[in-house]
Design a protein around this motif. Structure first.
Motif, mmCIF file in Angstrom:
data_model
loop_
_atom_site.group_PDB
_atom_site.id
_atom_site.type_symbol
_atom_site.label_atom_id
_atom_site.label_comp_id
_atom_site.label_asym_id
_atom_site.label_seq_id
_atom_site.Cartn_x
_atom_site.Cartn_y
_atom_site.Cartn_z
ATOM 1 N N LEU A 172 155.410 25.140 10.642
ATOM 2 C CA LEU A 172 155.159 24.389 9.534
ATOM 3 C C LEU A 172 153.459 24.615 9.372
ATOM 4 N N GLY A 173 152.785 24.850 10.488
ATOM 5 C CA GLY A 173 151.421 24.921 10.392
ATOM 6 C C GLY A 173 150.744 23.424 10.512
ATOM 7 N N PRO A 174 149.408 23.297 10.320
ATOM 8 C CA PRO A 174 148.711 22.036 10.315
ATOM 9 C C PRO A 174 148.617 21.686 8.951
ATOM 10 N N GLY A 175 148.484 20.351 9.090
ATOM 11 C CA GLY A 175 147.983 19.620 7.633
ATOM 12 C C GLY A 175 149.160 18.952 6.899
ATOM 13 N N LEU A 176 150.194 18.743 7.610
ATOM 14 C CA LEU A 176 151.478 17.887 6.868
ATOM 15 C C LEU A 176 151.252 16.417 7.435
ATOM 16 N N LEU A 177 151.816 15.619 7.090
ATOM 17 C CA LEU A 177 151.847 14.091 7.626
ATOM 18 C C LEU A 177 152.650 13.852 9.010
ATOM 19 N N GLU A 178 152.111 13.027 9.649
ATOM 20 C CA GLU A 178 152.628 12.883 11.042
ATOM 21 C C GLU A 178 154.121 12.610 11.000
ATOM 22 N N SER A 179 154.523 11.888 10.067
ATOM 23 C CA SER A 179 156.131 11.743 10.071
ATOM 24 C C SER A 179 157.074 13.096 9.923
ATOM 25 N N ILE A 180 156.373 13.881 9.178
ATOM 26 C CA ILE A 180 156.909 15.206 9.170
ATOM 27 C C ILE A 180 156.966 15.914 10.344
ATOM 28 N N TYR A 181 155.943 15.875 11.241
ATOM 29 C CA TYR A 181 155.922 16.664 12.349
ATOM 30 C C TYR A 181 156.975 15.947 13.427
ATOM 31 N N GLU A 182 157.021 14.513 13.356
ATOM 32 C CA GLU A 182 157.783 13.489 14.142
ATOM 33 C C GLU A 182 159.175 14.143 13.732
ATOM 34 N N GLU A 183 159.546 14.216 12.552
ATOM 35 C CA GLU A 183 161.165 14.279 12.237
ATOM 36 C C GLU A 183 161.388 15.962 12.603
ATOM 37 N N ALA A 184 160.568 17.044 12.450
ATOM 38 C CA ALA A 184 160.599 18.336 12.726
ATOM 39 C C ALA A 184 160.629 18.614 14.342
ATOM 40 N N LEU A 185 160.021 17.808 15.143
ATOM 41 C CA LEU A 185 159.843 17.793 16.433
ATOM 42 C C LEU A 185 161.297 17.190 17.121
ATOM 43 N N SER A 186 161.693 16.288 16.341
ATOM 44 C CA SER A 186 162.942 15.757 16.830
ATOM 45 C C SER A 186 164.094 16.847 16.558
ATOM 46 N N ILE A 187 163.920 17.402 15.383
ATOM 47 C CA ILE A 187 165.111 18.279 15.292
ATOM 48 C C ILE A 187 165.105 19.513 16.356
ATOM 49 N N GLU A 188 163.834 19.958 16.409
ATOM 50 C CA GLU A 188 163.797 21.027 17.406
ATOM 51 C C GLU A 188 164.286 20.546 18.896
ATOM 52 N N MET A 189 163.530 19.266 19.346
ATOM 53 C CA MET A 189 164.162 18.963 20.764
ATOM 54 C C MET A 189 165.842 18.755 20.522
#
Length: 123
Positions: free
Chosen positions: A22-39
């Motif tokens: 995803l790279g930097p620059g997105l909303l924190e909520s996007i990273y939280e969702e993506a990290l949840s998927i990855e974990m």
């Protein structure tokens, strides 16, 4: 479950993969969702938005939430900012004190290289 060092390494590995895609620059909520998927894909057990009670002079104060709690033992606080404010480290330390968990990760997806945006915090 893995020991804490191996567990934090697995969490960081998942976060690096999210940042790589995803790279930097997105909303924190996007990273939280993506990290949840990855974990989830990696079989790392976690809970999102875990309520934490803060104790004050024998009174319980509600309303504080952890971004992610991994395996019931590692607090993960996510940020997505160009520069981490100093209060972010204090926030994670406060979470560790409030919960009694000994290990936390502060992950800033706003860093251009995620390795520079990961801070390990222990009590």
């Amino acid at each position: 479950m893995a020991d804490k060092d191996e567990l934090t390494e697995r969490i960081i590995g998942a976060a690096i993969e999210v940042h790589r895609i995803l790279g930097p620059g997105l909303l924190e909520s996007i990273y939280e969702e993506a990290l949840s998927i990855e974990m989830s894909l990696r079989g790392i057990p976690f809970q999102r938005q875990v309520e934490v009670d803060v104790q004050y002079k024998g009174h319980v104060i509600k309303g504080q939430r952890l971004d992610i709690l991994v395996a019931g033992q590692v607090v993960v606080e996510l940020k997505s900012v160009a520069q981490l404010p100093e209060v972010a480290m204090a926030q994670v330390l406060s979470y560790l004190k409030a919960t009694g968990f000994g290990r936390g990760l502060l992950i800033n997806f706003g860093a251009s290289r995620l390795v520079d945006g990961v801070k390990r915090i222990s009590l």
